[in-house]
Enzyme design. Structure first.
Site, PDB file in Angstrom:
ATOM      1  N   LYS A 106      -3.421   1.003   1.080  1.00  0.00           N
ATOM      2  CA  LYS A 106      -2.074   1.393   1.494  1.00  0.00           C
ATOM      3  C   LYS A 106      -2.015   2.905   1.620  1.00  0.00           C
ATOM      4  O   LYS A 106      -2.629   3.633   0.834  1.00  0.00           O
ATOM      5  CB  LYS A 106      -1.053   0.899   0.467  1.00  0.00           C
ATOM      6  CG  LYS A 106       0.397   1.195   0.841  1.00  0.00           C
ATOM      7  CD  LYS A 106       1.355   0.609  -0.196  1.00  0.00           C
ATOM      8  CE  LYS A 106       2.799   0.877   0.165  1.00  0.00           C
ATOM      9  NZ  LYS A 106       3.751   0.284  -0.819  1.00  0.00           N
ATOM     10  N   SER A 180       7.020  -2.633   1.273  1.00  0.00           N
ATOM     11  CA  SER A 180       6.600  -1.494   2.064  1.00  0.00           C
ATOM     12  C   SER A 180       5.111  -1.498   2.408  1.00  0.00           C
ATOM     13  O   SER A 180       4.668  -0.692   3.234  1.00  0.00           O
ATOM     14  CB  SER A 180       6.939  -0.195   1.319  1.00  0.00           C
ATOM     15  OG  SER A 180       6.234  -0.110   0.093  1.00  0.00           O
ATOM     16  N   SER A 204       6.941  -4.722  -3.031  1.00  0.00           N
ATOM     17  CA  SER A 204       6.228  -4.209  -1.864  1.00  0.00           C
ATOM     18  C   SER A 204       4.828  -4.761  -1.670  1.00  0.00           C
ATOM     19  O   SER A 204       4.222  -4.547  -0.627  1.00  0.00           O
ATOM     20  CB  SER A 204       6.186  -2.677  -1.907  1.00  0.00           C
ATOM     21  OG  SER A 204       7.460  -2.154  -1.664  1.00  0.00           O
TER      22      SER A 204
END
Length: 536
Positions: A106, A180, A204
């Site tokens: 990420k 996210s 997330s």
């Protein structure tokens, strides 16, 4: 306050500067106090100037051992999945646990030499360090192939705010991949990488996992070190695996879990080697006859998790049908009520403004013992500039405004109240988990929504309302720290178009530091049933 040293020979700061700084906080100093403080603060400045550089303790990676190449921004980011690409691996891995597997990080996870955008243009930063999880992936023989796109400042559940563009659901173009960790969900779901590491403060990891039809584990708080990852709130920060299968999830968790001596979330973590070995115990479960895989396991069906305002009836039916299948695997399944579960997301919403606004957007981490990425901190002031604020998406902008509002109107008493309530709620889950091995509920209250046509140009309120209630079943376990895994259990119709079929996720929650229980129960269900042929 005790003074270590007073340096009367140090260059003296100006009295007016002292008085001006005090005046900014509404204080008026007497002439004598101002004069005395000049001597004290002049000594303080001299001490600060004498401190050695901290570069001697910053864990700069050995690029001969961990070489990286082909760092670039791809012209085709696969419908939003990629933030950047790179090839990084270890020349002398210590194990073959992840041998040859491709992993995306990420884009709030540091990898030295690779821009870390955090989904926003608010701060432009290229790290000098590798996050602990990145090093561990490479030490285990994994190959890091890029940075997965993430939502703006990691504060959105809808995949329409990343600086690199919308991230599309791998099962339906034009629909959200969740957030996210949106790029992680898309890349794993589309088969472009074997695995990804996401981060989770409200859901997330689990939101994109449920949206994209993959497995995502938010480990126990502190199980995986957060060193070298951009914080949102140290009390909520979790990093964990996102994979296509439960076994791969166990494999990646085994590679990255355990203390690293930097992260104070792990200060009391004292797990023996067996408790950090997940794959062997997952394999042991799925090797049993199907009807005996979960013999002796007690599963509590969290009633409040099926009672979310606005919950899609197709999600309820799909997950309930999946839960009913546990009985055929030998598990004992019974309902359980935890009324505090409905309070938990309200406490989350009330608490994040002060702490998360300060840590996520301003970099304030006072009181924490961890690696401070000071080169990034140097790019942020004590308040956001207009340019920095304008670079935020709706969620992060709302977070900052909440930070200012709560600081002015409610202050630390409110924050303390929320933290105390978090303990009250966590205790309620612990009480239930004395009776059950895991709790089960839908991951999300509804399937992935359609992406807005013009990103977030529709305005703060309308955009934010698109995900109202999304984190009702996920955020409580960021507050409490319990491990929580989402697995796909079927398809349901999109709310906007019944002809579009989207994945539905089931969430399993276990006792703290017993992440393996979530993995074992999830692996048994996955072994017995093919989620791709199950529909509401």
């Amino acid at each position: 306050m005790s003074i270590v040293r007073v340096d009367t020979e140090a260059p003296q700061v100006a009295v007016q500067d002292v008085q001006d700084i005090a005046a900014k906080s509404g204080l008026k100093l007497s002439d004598q106090m101002a004069t005395d403080y000049v001597t004290l603060v002049s000594g303080l400045e001299a001490v600060i100037a004498s401190l050695p550089d901290d570069s001697c303790v910053i864990p700069i990676p050995d690029l001969a051992k961990y070489p990286r190449s082909d760092i670039h921004f791809p012209t085709d980011n696969d419908l939003g999945g990629w933030a950047a690409k790179v090839t990084a691996k270890c020349t002398v891995p210590t194990s073959n646990l992840l041998g040859g597997r491709t992993i995306a990080l990420k884009d709030n996870i540091a990898l030295a030499g690779v821009p870390c955008m955090n989904g926003t243009s608010m701060v432009e930063w290229t790290p000098k360090v590798d996050a602990t999880v990145a090093t561990r992936v490479m030490d285990a023989g994994g190959i890091i192939v890029g940075k997965a796109a993430c939502e703006n400042a990691c504060f959105e559940g809808l995949s329409a705010t990343a600086i690199t563009g919308n991230v599309h659901n791998p099962w339906a173009h034009g629909y959200s991949a969740g957030g996210s960790s949106s790029g992680s969900g898309r890349l794993v779901g589309a088969g472009l990488v074997d695995m990804s590491i996401g981060c989770d403060q409200a859901g997330s990891i689990r939101i994109p996992s449920a949206s994209c039809g993959i497995v995502g584990l938010k480990p126990t708080w502190g199980m995986v070190p957060y060193t070298g990852i951009i914080n949102l709130d140290a009390a909520l920060d979790h990093a964990g695996p996102m994979t296509r299968t439960v076994r791969d999830c166990a494999l990646l968790l085994e590679a990255i879990a355990g203390p690293d001596s930097w992260d104070d979330r792990q200060a009391l973590l004292d797990l023996d080697d067996r408790r950090l070995k997940f794959v062997e115990r997952v394999d042991g479960i799925v090797s049993k006859p199907q009807s005996e895989m979960l013999s002796g396991i007690k599963i509590g069906v969290l009633q409040e998790g099926f009672q979310i305002d606005g919950q899609d009836e197709n999600i309820v039916k799909c997950v309930q049908a999946a839960v009913d299948k546990f009985k055929a695997l030998g598990a004992e399944v019974a309902p359980v009520s935890i009324p505090e579960h409905k309070l938990a997301p309200l406490v989350w919403m009330s608490s994040i403004g002060l702490s998360c606004g300060r840590q996520a957007l301003l970099g304030g981490m006072e009181g924490r013992k961890q690696l401070y990425m000071t080169d990034r901190l140097a790019l942020i002031g004590s308040r956001l500039t207009q340019q920095q604020f304008d670079a935020l998406g709706p969620g992060a902008a709302s977070l900052y405004l909440n930070h200012l509002w709560l600081s002015e109107k409610h202050g630390l008493v409110h924050q303390g109240k929320c933290m105390n309530l978090q303990k009250f709620i966590s205790d309620a889950y612990d009480k239930a988990l004395k009776q059950f091995d895991v709790l089960v509920m839908p991951t999300l209250p509804h399937p992935a929504p359609k992406l807005p046509e013009h990103r977030y140009e529709e305005g703060l309120l309308k955009f934010t309302m698109r995900t109202t209630g999304m984190i009702a079943n996920t955020s409580p376990f960021d507050n409490s720290g319990h491990p929580a895994i989402s697995i796909p259990v079927g398809f349901v119709p999109a709310r906007e178009d019944a002809n579009v079929r989207l994945p539905a996720g089931m969430q399993l929650v276990g006792r703290k530091y017993e992440d393996v229980d979530c993995l074992k129960v999830a692996a048994a269900w996955e072994k017995a049933y093919d989620w791709k042929i199950l529909q509401s």
